[in-house]
Design a protein around this motif. Structure first.
Motif, PDB file in Angstrom:
ATOM      1  N   TYR A   1      -4.336  -0.331  -8.008  1.00 59.66           N
ATOM      2  CA  TYR A   1      -5.614   0.340  -7.843  1.00 59.66           C
ATOM      3  C   TYR A   1      -5.404   1.602  -7.013  1.00 59.66           C
ATOM      4  CZ  TYR A   1      -7.454  -4.162  -9.325  1.00 59.66           C
ATOM      5  OH  TYR A   1      -7.712  -5.310 -10.029  1.00 59.66           O
ATOM      6  N   VAL A   2      -5.845   2.745  -7.535  1.00 65.05           N
ATOM      7  CA  VAL A   2      -5.777   4.004  -6.815  1.00 65.05           C
ATOM      8  C   VAL A   2      -7.132   4.210  -6.163  1.00 65.05           C
ATOM      9  CG1 VAL A   2      -5.384   6.486  -6.999  1.00 65.05           C
ATOM     10  CG2 VAL A   2      -4.108   4.920  -8.476  1.00 65.05           C
ATOM     11  N   VAL A   3      -7.134   4.455  -4.848  1.00 69.47           N
ATOM     12  CA  VAL A   3      -8.384   4.544  -4.100  1.00 69.47           C
ATOM     13  C   VAL A   3      -8.480   5.858  -3.333  1.00 69.47           C
ATOM     14  CG1 VAL A   3      -8.557   2.040  -3.881  1.00 69.47           C
ATOM     15  CG2 VAL A   3      -7.435   3.338  -2.085  1.00 69.47           C
ATOM     16  N   LYS A   4      -9.733   6.242  -3.012  1.00 65.16           N
ATOM     17  CA  LYS A   4      -9.985   7.478  -2.261  1.00 65.16           C
ATOM     18  C   LYS A   4      -9.657   7.335  -0.780  1.00 65.16           C
ATOM     19  CE  LYS A   4     -13.621   9.905  -4.760  1.00 65.16           C
ATOM     20  NZ  LYS A   4     -14.986  10.434  -4.649  1.00 65.16           N
ATOM     21  N   GLU A   5      -9.792   6.130  -0.251  1.00 66.82           N
ATOM     22  CA  GLU A   5      -9.604   5.917   1.175  1.00 66.82           C
ATOM     23  C   GLU A   5      -8.161   6.219   1.590  1.00 66.82           C
ATOM     24  OE1 GLU A   5     -13.187   3.875  -0.026  1.00 66.82           O
ATOM     25  OE2 GLU A   5     -11.180   3.771  -0.835  1.00 66.82           O
ATOM     26  N   SER A   6      -8.010   6.598   2.861  1.00 68.19           N
ATOM     27  CA  SER A   6      -6.665   6.806   3.397  1.00 68.19           C
ATOM     28  C   SER A   6      -6.038   5.446   3.693  1.00 68.19           C
ATOM     29  CB  SER A   6      -6.740   7.629   4.692  1.00 68.19           C
ATOM     30  OG  SER A   6      -7.361   6.876   5.716  1.00 68.19           O
ATOM     31  N   VAL A   7      -4.725   5.441   3.906  1.00 67.14           N
ATOM     32  CA  VAL A   7      -4.035   4.206   4.269  1.00 67.14           C
ATOM     33  C   VAL A   7      -4.645   3.646   5.554  1.00 67.14           C
ATOM     34  CG1 VAL A   7      -1.840   3.218   5.020  1.00 67.14           C
ATOM     35  CG2 VAL A   7      -1.886   4.849   3.133  1.00 67.14           C
TER      36      VAL A   7
ATOM     37  N   ILE B   1       0.877  -1.163   0.000  1.00 69.38           N
ATOM     38  CA  ILE B   1       0.000   0.000   0.000  1.00 69.38           C
ATOM     39  C   ILE B   1       0.915   1.214   0.000  1.00 69.38           C
ATOM     40  CG2 ILE B   1      -1.791   1.288   1.209  1.00 69.38           C
ATOM     41  CD1 ILE B   1      -2.631  -1.356   2.527  1.00 69.38           C
ATOM     42  N   GLU B   2       0.774   2.064  -1.029  1.00 70.06           N
ATOM     43  CA  GLU B   2       1.614   3.259  -1.146  1.00 70.06           C
ATOM     44  C   GLU B   2       0.753   4.516  -1.081  1.00 70.06           C
ATOM     45  OE1 GLU B   2       5.093   2.581  -4.103  1.00 70.06           O
ATOM     46  OE2 GLU B   2       3.301   1.612  -4.951  1.00 70.06           O
ATOM     47  N   CYS B   3       1.358   5.583  -0.629  1.00 66.95           N
ATOM     48  CA  CYS B   3       0.688   6.884  -0.610  1.00 66.95           C
ATOM     49  C   CYS B   3       1.600   7.849  -1.354  1.00 66.95           C
ATOM     50  CB  CYS B   3       0.473   7.331   0.826  1.00 66.95           C
ATOM     51  SG  CYS B   3      -0.537   8.809   0.957  1.00 66.95           S
ATOM     52  N   ASN B   4       1.229   8.157  -2.614  1.00 64.55           N
ATOM     53  CA  ASN B   4       2.158   8.918  -3.465  1.00 64.55           C
ATOM     54  C   ASN B   4       1.485   9.910  -4.403  1.00 64.55           C
ATOM     55  OD1 ASN B   4       1.062   6.904  -5.057  1.00 64.55           O
ATOM     56  ND2 ASN B   4       2.986   5.939  -5.559  1.00 64.55           N
ATOM     57  N   PRO B   5       0.767  10.920  -4.118  1.00 65.88           N
ATOM     58  CA  PRO B   5       0.078  11.198  -2.855  1.00 65.88           C
ATOM     59  C   PRO B   5      -1.217  10.413  -2.714  1.00 65.88           C
ATOM     60  CG  PRO B   5      -0.396  12.964  -4.362  1.00 65.88           C
ATOM     61  CD  PRO B   5       0.569  12.019  -5.056  1.00 65.88           C
ATOM     62  N   ASP B   6      -1.753   9.872  -3.836  1.00 65.06           N
ATOM     63  CA  ASP B   6      -2.965   9.056  -3.730  1.00 65.06           C
ATOM     64  C   ASP B   6      -2.602   7.667  -3.213  1.00 65.06           C
ATOM     65  OD1 ASP B   6      -4.664  11.041  -4.838  1.00 65.06           O
ATOM     66  OD2 ASP B   6      -4.014  10.474  -6.851  1.00 65.06           O
ATOM     67  N   VAL B   7      -3.542   7.066  -2.508  1.00 64.18           N
ATOM     68  CA  VAL B   7      -3.314   5.724  -1.977  1.00 64.18           C
ATOM     69  C   VAL B   7      -3.435   4.723  -3.122  1.00 64.18           C
ATOM     70  CG1 VAL B   7      -4.150   3.970  -0.379  1.00 64.18           C
ATOM     71  CG2 VAL B   7      -4.098   6.363   0.316  1.00 64.18           C
ATOM     72  N   THR B   8      -2.390   3.931  -3.295  1.00 62.02           N
ATOM     73  CA  THR B   8      -2.333   2.945  -4.372  1.00 62.02           C
ATOM     74  C   THR B   8      -2.132   1.563  -3.778  1.00 62.02           C
ATOM     75  OG1 THR B   8      -1.340   4.602  -5.833  1.00 62.02           O
ATOM     76  CG2 THR B   8      -1.155   2.296  -6.503  1.00 62.02           C
ATOM     77  N   LEU B   9      -3.022   0.637  -4.163  1.00 63.40           N
ATOM     78  CA  LEU B   9      -2.893  -0.753  -3.742  1.00 63.40           C
ATOM     79  C   LEU B   9      -2.186  -1.517  -4.851  1.00 63.40           C
ATOM     80  CD1 LEU B   9      -6.558  -1.340  -2.494  1.00 63.40           C
ATOM     81  CD2 LEU B   9      -4.616  -0.404  -1.214  1.00 63.40           C
ATOM     82  N   SER B  10      -1.058  -2.102  -4.551  1.00 65.36           N
ATOM     83  CA  SER B  10      -0.334  -2.934  -5.514  1.00 65.36           C
ATOM     84  C   SER B  10      -0.641  -4.381  -5.183  1.00 65.36           C
ATOM     85  CB  SER B  10       1.168  -2.681  -5.429  1.00 65.36           C
ATOM     86  OG  SER B  10       1.453  -1.341  -5.750  1.00 65.36           O
ATOM     87  N   MET B  11      -1.211  -5.082  -6.147  1.00 69.26           N
ATOM     88  CA  MET B  11      -1.660  -6.445  -5.932  1.00 69.26           C
ATOM     89  C   MET B  11      -0.577  -7.452  -6.331  1.00 69.26           C
ATOM     90  SD  MET B  11      -4.529  -5.381  -4.844  1.00 69.26           S
ATOM     91  CE  MET B  11      -5.580  -6.794  -4.611  1.00 69.26           C
ATOM     92  N   LEU B  12      -0.686  -8.667  -5.821  1.00 69.08           N
ATOM     93  CA  LEU B  12       0.255  -9.723  -6.173  1.00 69.08           C
ATOM     94  C   LEU B  12       0.232 -10.020  -7.665  1.00 69.08           C
ATOM     95  CD1 LEU B  12      -0.311 -12.186  -3.186  1.00 69.08           C
ATOM     96  CD2 LEU B  12       1.663 -10.703  -3.593  1.00 69.08           C
ATOM     97  N   SER B  13      -0.895  -9.747  -8.311  1.00 68.39           N
ATOM     98  CA  SER B  13      -1.027  -9.988  -9.753  1.00 68.39           C
ATOM     99  C   SER B  13      -0.278  -8.962 -10.592  1.00 68.39           C
ATOM    100  CB  SER B  13      -2.509  -9.955 -10.145  1.00 68.39           C
ATOM    101  OG  SER B  13      -3.022  -8.637  -9.965  1.00 68.39           O
TER     102      SER B  13
END
Length: 65
Positions: free
Chosen positions: A38-44, A22-34
């Motif tokens: 996914y860039v999401v609105k939710e905070s970390v 899970i990265e915050c750059n500045p948007d929260v990005t979920l990097s999946m094993l696949s």
């Protein structure tokens, strides 16, 4: 599965066991094993709270004691 929100407001569900980073750059990005991202609105913190709640719901923590 946990519910997250795309930046355009669309909601969808992801398998938290497939999240590698899970990265915050500045948007929260979920990097999946696949390899998908996914860039999401939710905070970390919100994402982490949902992961913990999901794992409690399915009883994973009982096995981790």
């Amino acid at each position: 599965m946990i519910k997250v929100t795309r930046l355009n407001g669309e909601q969808y569900w992801v398998n938290p066991h497939q999240i590698e980073i899970i990265e915050c750059n500045p948007d929260v990005t979920l990097s999946m094993l696949s390899g998908k991202h996914y860039v999401v609105k939710e905070s970390v913190e919100e994402v982490l709270e949902r992961i913990v709640a999901y794992r409690k719901h399915i009883g994973v923590f009982k096995n981790e004691l």
